[in-house]
Structures are given as structure tokens and as C-alpha cells.
Design an enzyme around this catalytic site. Structure first.
Site, PDB file in Angstrom:
ATOM      1  N   HIS A 171      45.373  41.174  10.019  1.00 43.30           N
ATOM      2  CA  HIS A 171      45.374  40.439  11.808  1.00 43.30           C
ATOM      3  C   HIS A 171      45.257  38.724  11.794  1.00 43.30           C
ATOM      4  O   HIS A 171      46.100  38.883  12.674  1.00 43.30           O
ATOM      5  CB  HIS A 171      43.812  40.823  12.229  1.00 43.30           C
ATOM      6  CG  HIS A 171      43.924  42.494  12.834  1.00 43.30           C
ATOM      7  ND1 HIS A 171      44.536  43.539  12.993  1.00 43.30           N
ATOM      8  CD2 HIS A 171      43.201  43.074  11.814  1.00 43.30           C
ATOM      9  CE1 HIS A 171      44.242  44.413  12.596  1.00 43.30           C
ATOM     10  NE2 HIS A 171      43.010  44.421  12.177  1.00 43.30           N
TER      11      HIS A 171
ATOM     12  N   ARG B  27      32.626  53.736  10.142  1.00 42.93           N
ATOM     13  CA  ARG B  27      31.304  52.501  10.873  1.00 42.93           C
ATOM     14  C   ARG B  27      32.681  52.594  12.060  1.00 42.93           C
ATOM     15  O   ARG B  27      32.136  52.593  12.830  1.00 42.93           O
ATOM     16  CB  ARG B  27      30.867  51.616  11.060  1.00 42.93           C
ATOM     17  CG  ARG B  27      30.295  50.835  11.445  1.00 42.93           C
ATOM     18  CD  ARG B  27      29.285  50.328  10.958  1.00 42.93           C
ATOM     19  NE  ARG B  27      28.864  48.969  11.726  1.00 42.93           N
ATOM     20  CZ  ARG B  27      27.665  47.943  11.925  1.00 42.93           C
ATOM     21  NH1 ARG B  27      27.722  47.722  10.483  1.00 42.93           N
ATOM     22  NH2 ARG B  27      27.580  47.265  12.298  1.00 42.93           N
TER      23      ARG B  27
ATOM     24  N   HIS C 130      44.244  49.746  11.738  1.00 43.91           N
ATOM     25  CA  HIS C 130      44.395  48.713  12.287  1.00 43.91           C
ATOM     26  C   HIS C 130      45.836  48.111  12.072  1.00 43.91           C
ATOM     27  O   HIS C 130      46.314  48.670  11.215  1.00 43.91           O
ATOM     28  CB  HIS C 130      43.170  47.699  12.688  1.00 43.91           C
ATOM     29  CG  HIS C 130      42.216  48.508  13.503  1.00 43.91           C
ATOM     30  ND1 HIS C 130      40.578  48.724  12.038  1.00 43.91           N
ATOM     31  CD2 HIS C 130      40.870  49.078  13.771  1.00 43.91           C
ATOM     32  CE1 HIS C 130      39.639  49.232  12.653  1.00 43.91           C
ATOM     33  NE2 HIS C 130      40.041  49.216  14.147  1.00 43.91           N
TER      34      HIS C 130
ATOM     35  N   ASP D 216      39.010  51.659   6.417  1.00 44.99           N
ATOM     36  CA  ASP D 216      38.571  52.176   7.585  1.00 44.99           C
ATOM     37  C   ASP D 216      39.046  53.598   8.189  1.00 44.99           C
ATOM     38  O   ASP D 216      38.235  53.993   9.453  1.00 44.99           O
ATOM     39  CB  ASP D 216      38.718  51.037   8.947  1.00 44.99           C
ATOM     40  CG  ASP D 216      39.780  50.363   8.471  1.00 44.99           C
ATOM     41  OD1 ASP D 216      40.638  51.104   7.904  1.00 44.99           O
ATOM     42  OD2 ASP D 216      39.449  49.130   9.539  1.00 44.99           O
TER      43      ASP D 216
ATOM     44  N   GLY E 219      24.623  41.780  12.021  1.00 44.50           N
ATOM     45  CA  GLY E 219      25.090  42.906  12.319  1.00 44.50           C
ATOM     46  C   GLY E 219      26.748  42.990  12.303  1.00 44.50           C
ATOM     47  O   GLY E 219      27.150  43.375  12.955  1.00 44.50           O
TER      48      GLY E 219
ATOM     49  N   LYS F 111      31.314  43.397   5.805  1.00 42.76           N
ATOM     50  CA  LYS F 111      30.290  43.206   4.745  1.00 42.76           C
ATOM     51  C   LYS F 111      31.584  42.939   3.117  1.00 42.76           C
ATOM     52  O   LYS F 111      31.913  44.186   2.572  1.00 42.76           O
ATOM     53  CB  LYS F 111      29.291  43.428   4.422  1.00 42.76           C
ATOM     54  CG  LYS F 111      28.399  43.993   5.933  1.00 42.76           C
ATOM     55  CD  LYS F 111      27.781  45.334   5.560  1.00 42.76           C
ATOM     56  CE  LYS F 111      27.084  45.475   6.984  1.00 42.76           C
ATOM     57  NZ  LYS F 111      26.875  44.861   7.872  1.00 42.76           N
TER      58      LYS F 111
ATOM     59  N   ASP G  65      45.267  50.627   6.707  1.00 43.26           N
ATOM     60  CA  ASP G  65      44.523  50.428   7.578  1.00 43.26           C
ATOM     61  C   ASP G  65      44.878  51.420   8.876  1.00 43.26           C
ATOM     62  O   ASP G  65      45.450  51.708   9.198  1.00 43.26           O
ATOM     63  CB  ASP G  65      43.973  48.739   7.411  1.00 43.26           C
ATOM     64  CG  ASP G  65      42.717  48.639   8.053  1.00 43.26           C
ATOM     65  OD1 ASP G  65      42.306  47.655   7.469  1.00 43.26           O
ATOM     66  OD2 ASP G  65      42.674  48.637   8.998  1.00 43.26           O
TER      67      ASP G  65
HETATM   68 FE   FE2 Z   1      41.044  48.094   9.755  1.00 43.06          FE
END
Ligand code: FE2
Length: 453
Positions: A144, A273, A181, A267, A27, A31, A179
Site C-alpha cells: 500500500h 482477523r 486488499h 489475510d 492493539g 504484528k 492479499d
Molecule cells: Fe491486506
């Protein structure tokens, strides 16, 4: 985009065959298998013929502690899924790892970090020695991670370590992050220095990690050397180019970096996702093409990306852009062919009908503020190409100061790195193909408690 594919550069690509087998757990949206899919897809497109493929070295504990604390790296090296259950509270509190965080302890965690970090360091060293113009490590870009703490699926910050390596040979290094983020770990590491400019384009407002406001511009010697471009959901190709190109152009003119590190988190793509932007492969790769067009050494890294078939699509396409080779929209047969069925086995994606909350007025306001701040860089001492790098106060606990103190061992590491990744270790063509692995599908449950990365 395709019109600019013609420029040829010397390109190195780093791939560790073990990387796709690490598993964050059921979950979990991160990945590593997506790296195996990417590798297989770009090989079946024949892109390996246009670049040198290297097996990277495994980064050592000593290499990681050029940025991270000894205590934290010791912990990563010793911890296992069994021991973390026993010491859960301490580890979770101290290092932000464990089941109650988005950074689980899984089998082979340290080796995973060592694999992606080794590739980033090899790329930086190859650029330092002018052996290549562009180095690619899609497994890297874990932006991060902090000095003594995991965060947002990231444990070791390979980007900070790669930039430190580049600073041995370059007065100024530019870091660009697309990205979705905020690139918080990299910004924090270089927040008080003018030798590294960080520039992050990201969703801001009720979104992980919560940092990256426009007013965060760096401090002390680093004032105006942190650039944040906060965006809202629904960013499309035109909107992204509208802010990306003038900001990067201005930075290139004023900062004049000797090398660039480009984090290409996937992303920010449409349909991610965890993301909420609406970029196509072409819109995302336009940024890569634009950065490449300056002709300065570039270390290209991966990052986030949670709809894994689209991650493989994107990074394959961006590899084609970097080597200057057009590739067909029809995906060739490969080990994971059925994963691409949804989009009729086509490479390129079409944007959704998602509303773009970034109005022109809003983008103009953000862009205007960024460009005004960049104006303050005019005449800044370190902009001079021949300028001796400034000293940094010891009180910063500056990673740069520590890096200088480690120059001797660093030089040794450079030689070892190049040796490890030298052309005699190039893969035999037959080795390029991994067998199909477990198909870890997307969209599984159990991730609602995961904050994201
Ligand atoms: Fe990200």
C-alpha cells in the site's frame, strides 16, 4: 496440491533476526512477531535444509529513494514517537503517519523498513544474476505504500523497489497479488508502463483501500497492463482457483514475463482477523504452486495477515511448496507451540460455513471481462521477447526513467547486494532458533479505528 510438490528449484530464503521485534503498538493488528513465528515453524519442520538461508542487508536511504521521495524518506529516518507528537499535524497531513492514522510511528520504524526492503532487494538481485530460481522474503510485500505517503500499515514499498531492480535485467515483470486488499501502491507506481503488468485479486466494495475496480486497466502505454479481479466475501478454494488459473495462464501466454513477483498476503485466509475470505492453506498455496509451475524466476513476498498463528502456518506451508517438500499436518514442537493449540496442533485449516457471495454467474462475468481485456495484448509491441524496452515520456516523472539514469550506481548496488547476501553469510544452524518472545495475542481491542491493510 501435494501431488505437485516434487519439482525442485534453487530456493533462497531471507530472514533478518531483528524483524520480529518491531512493534506497531498495543492493539494494532499488524504484528511483525508473526515473522518470528513463521521462521521458527519452518525451521522446526526442517525446511532450512532444502534452501539457502541468508541474512539480508539493510536497505539504505539511497535504495529507498529509487521510488520514494527524498523528503518522505528523510522524514521516516528522522521521526520518532517523541518528535511525531510534537509535529503531529504536519506529519499526519503530509505523510499519513501518526496516532490518528493506521500507520503509527514506533521505535525503530526506519530500521524496520530497511530490514524488509533489504531482503526484497537481495532477492531481486539474486534472481537477476541467476543465482536462484525462487527467492522468499515473508517480511516484504507492503503493497500500500505510496511514493510520498504511508498507507495501510505500509511505509516503504519494497515491492515497487524490487520490481525496479528486476527491470534492470528483465524486459517485462509480472506482479501478482493475492492479499485480500487491492495492491494499490504497486499498481499506481506502474500504471502507465507496459513493462510491468500488475494483477490483483481482492475483496472490492466497502473495503480498504477502495481502489481496484475492474475498469481500472492502466493508461497511456500501460493500458491493459493493470489487471483487477474484484471479488466479494466468502471466496473459497474452488472459486479462487476458478478465476486465478485462467487469468494467470492468459497473462503468462500473452505477456511472457522474464520474472514474477508474487505477493502472498495471508489475510485472504479463512478466519483472518481483518479479512472476509474463506481460503484454506491449500487453496492459497495452490496459487503459489501454479505460479511456480511456469519455471520463471519468482520473488515471493508476504503481505497482510492478522491471525498470526495462521500466517505462520500458511507461509511455512508455502515455503514447503516452493522447495518441493511435503510436510506433516502435525505441527512439530517449536518455540510458539501453544499458539497452535486451537486447531489441535494441526497445520491445515478447514473452511468455515461462511456464505460465498461470489456466485458462479458473478465470477464468470468478472473472468470474462478480464480475459477480454487481456485479448487486447495480442501483438502489443512489448510482448515480443527481443523487443527493446520502450521509452517513457519525461512528463510521467517515470520511475523507470529515473532508474535508467541511475544505472551506474544501480550496478554497484547489485554487486554490493550480492556480496552482502552471499553464501559466506549463511547462518550457522544454531542461530536459527530465537528464544520465545512476548506472545502478542490476537483479537485484542483498540483496533476498531484501524482501517486495515
Ligand atoms: Fe491486506
Amino acid at each position: 496440491m501435494s501431488a505437485n510438490h516434487s519439482t525442485k528449484r534453487r530456493v533462497a530464503y531471507f530472514y533478518n533476526h531483528d524483524i520480529g521485534n518491531y512493534y506497531y503498538g498495543p492493539g494494532h493488528p499488524m504484528k511483525p512477531h508473526r515473522l518470528k513465528m513463521t521462521h521458527n515453524l519452518l525451521l522446526t519442520y526442517g525446511l532450512y535444509k532444502k534452501m539457502d538461508v541468508f541474512r539480508p542487508h539493510w536497505a539504505s536511504r539511497e535504495e529507498m529513494t529509487k521510488f520514494h521521495s527524498q523528503e518522505y524518506i528523510d522524514f521516516l529516518q528522522k521521526v520518532s514517537p517523541e518528535t511525531v507528537r510534537r509535529d503531529l499535524n504536519e506529519a499526519t497531513t503530509k505523510f499519513n503517519v501518526g496516532e490518528s492514522t493506521d500507520c503509527p510511528v514506533f521505535d525503530g520504524l526506519f530500521d524496520y523498513c530497511s530490514a524488509y526492503t533489504g531482503a526484497t532487494l537481495d532477492g531481486a538481485r539474486m534472481l537477476n544474476h541467476n543465482l536462484k530460481d525462487i527467492c522468499i522474503n515473508w517480511a516484504g510485500g507492503l503493497h500500500h505504500a505510496k511514493k510520498s505517503e504511508a498507507s495501510g500499515f505500509c511505509y516503504v514499498n519494497d515491492i515497487v523497489l524490487g520490481i525496479l531492480e528486476l527491470l534492470k535485467h528483465h524486459s517485462r515483470v509480472l506482479y501478482i497479488d493475492i492479499d485480500i486488499h487491492h495492491g494499490d501502491g504497486v499498481e499506481e507506481a506502474f500504471y502507465v508502463t507496459d513493462r510491468v503488468m500488475t494483477c490483483s485479486f481482492h475483496k472490492h466494495g466497502d473495503f480498504f483501500p477502495g481502489t481496484g475496480a475492474q475498469g481500472d486497466i492502466g493508461s497511456a502505454d500501460g493500458k491493459y497492463y493493470s489487471v483487477n479481479v474484484p471479488l466479494d466475501e466468502g471466496m473459497d478454494d474452488d472459486s479462487f482457483a476458478y478465476v486465478f488459473k485462467p487469468v494467470i495462464q492468459s497473462i503468462m501466454t500473452r505477456f511472457q514475463p522474464g520474472a514474477i513477483v508474487l505477493q502472498c498476503g495471508a489475510d485472504s485466509l479463512t478466519g483472518d482477523r481483518l479479512g472476509c475470505f474463506n481460503l484454506t492453506l491449500k487453496g492459497h498455496a495452490n496459487c503459489v504452486q501454479f505460479v511456480k509451475s511456469f519455471g520463471i524466476p519468482v520473488l515471493v513476498l508476504g503481505g497482510g495477515g492478522y491471525t498470526i498463528k495462521n500466517v505462520a502456518r500458511l507461509w511455512t506451508y508455502e515455503t514447503s511448496v516452493l522447495v518441493g517438500e511435503e510436510i506433516a499436518d502435525t505441527i512439530p514442537y517449536n518455540d510458539f507451540y501453544e499458539q497452535y493449540k486451537m486447531n489441535n496442533y494441526k497445520l491445515h485449516l478447514t473452511p468455515t460455513a461462511q456464505v460465498n457471495k461470489n456466485t458462479k454467474e458473478r465470477l464468470d462475468m468478472v473472468l470474462g471481462r478480464v480475459l477480454r481485456n487481456l485479448n487486447y495484448l495480442r501483438g502489443a509491441p512489448s510482448v515480443q521477447v527481443q523487443e527493446v524496452p520502450p521509452d517513457y515520456p519525461e512528463s510521467d516523472a517515470s520511475i523507470l526513467a529515473r532508474e535508467r539514469a541511475d544505472d551506474v550506481s544501480g550496478a554497484q548496488a547489485v554487486r554490493e547486494g550480492i556480496h552482502t547476501a552471499d553464501t559466506s553469510k549463511k547462518h550457522h544452524e544454531a542461530e536459527y532458533y530465537d528464544g520465545p518472545n512476548d506472545q502478542d495475542g490476537e483479537g485484542g481491542g483498540g483496533s476498531a479505528d484501524v482501517e486495515m491493510a
